[in-house]
Design a protein around this motif. Structure first.
Motif, PDB file in Angstrom:
ATOM      1  N   LEU A  13      -1.616   3.462  -5.705  1.00  0.00           N
ATOM      2  CA  LEU A  13      -1.139   4.444  -4.616  1.00  0.00           C
ATOM      3  C   LEU A  13      -2.231   4.553  -3.878  1.00  0.00           C
ATOM      4  O   LEU A  13      -3.261   4.349  -3.818  1.00  0.00           O
ATOM      5  N   GLY A  14      -1.532   5.002  -2.599  1.00  0.00           N
ATOM      6  CA  GLY A  14      -2.632   5.031  -1.306  1.00  0.00           C
ATOM      7  C   GLY A  14      -3.099   3.934  -0.688  1.00  0.00           C
ATOM      8  O   GLY A  14      -2.723   3.001  -0.583  1.00  0.00           O
ATOM      9  N   MET A  15      -4.292   4.201   0.118  1.00  0.00           N
ATOM     10  CA  MET A  15      -4.642   3.090   0.873  1.00  0.00           C
ATOM     11  C   MET A  15      -5.332   1.871   0.157  1.00  0.00           C
ATOM     12  O   MET A  15      -4.996   0.714   0.584  1.00  0.00           O
ATOM     13  N   SER A  16      -5.659   1.944  -1.284  1.00  0.00           N
ATOM     14  CA  SER A  16      -6.152   0.955  -1.972  1.00  0.00           C
ATOM     15  C   SER A  16      -4.977   0.121  -2.481  1.00  0.00           C
ATOM     16  O   SER A  16      -5.032  -1.065  -2.214  1.00  0.00           O
ATOM     17  N   GLY A  17      -3.908   0.522  -2.569  1.00  0.00           N
ATOM     18  CA  GLY A  17      -2.803  -0.100  -2.774  1.00  0.00           C
ATOM     19  C   GLY A  17      -2.390  -0.821  -1.526  1.00  0.00           C
ATOM     20  O   GLY A  17      -1.790  -2.040  -1.780  1.00  0.00           O
ATOM     21  N   ILE A  18      -2.459  -0.226  -0.287  1.00  0.00           N
ATOM     22  CA  ILE A  18      -2.122  -1.234   0.640  1.00  0.00           C
ATOM     23  C   ILE A  18      -3.193  -2.418   0.711  1.00  0.00           C
ATOM     24  O   ILE A  18      -2.652  -3.575   1.210  1.00  0.00           O
TER      25      ILE A  18
END
Length: 169
Positions: free
Chosen positions: A48-53
């Motif tokens: 989830l979040g920026m790391s997922g992007i």
């Protein structure tokens, strides 16, 4: 992917390794069978979040995929692609886009297996190249498939439909 037969629905998620049977009209799950794939690459998903992007921009394996499910008493027919590891994906890289696509199709072909009571009763067999899609099953135990016109040199005036049937040994 699902196939309804009488008062039961045989279904699976296209990226899962289980076949479920649900009773109708109540909608209760009757059973779950693990599909005995030869190989099936599961997607690990994203954080989830920026790391997922950021994860979405990194190379990742091609997950396995179930294309169709059919039930013909007492057999379950599963059409699938196993997926490709990162190493297989790198090894399939060709000199151009067309060669890469052909290599990937060779390494990760559409296949099928036949189960009976959750046990494998067939070899892991490739879908013949002349078949494009297994479309529908009828009440007489036939699977109807469409012709793969992309392998032809010119577009046909008529498209061939194939009538397939499981023949126990």
């Amino acid at each position: 992917m699902f196939h309804t037969v009488n008062d039961k629905v045989y279904y699976t998620m296209n990226n899962d390794t289980s076949l479920f049977i649900m009773g109708l009209p109540e909608g209760n799950n009757i059973s779950r069978k693990r599909i005995p794939f030869d190989k099936f690459v599961l997607s690990e998903g994203y954080s989830l979040g920026m790391s997922g992007i950021e994860e979405q921009n990194k190379p990742e394996p091609v997950p396995g995929r179930i294309h169709s499910v059919f039930h013909f008493e007492p057999f379950d027919f599963i059409e699938y692609s196993s997926g490709m590891s990162l190493q297989e994906l790198n090894d399939a890289q060709g000199a151009n886009q067309e060669e890469t696509f052909a290599n990937r199709r060779r390494v990760n072909p559409r296949k099928y297996l036949i189960m009976k009571d959750g046990n494998l009763v067939s070899d892991y067999l490739r879908i013949p190249e002349k078949i494009n899609q297994l479309s529908v099953a009828d009440s007489q135990g036939n699977i109807w498939a469409t012709q793969n016109i992309s392998i032809l040199d010119e577009e046909p005036e008529l498209i061939t439909f194939y009538k397939l049937r499981i023949q126990p040994n």
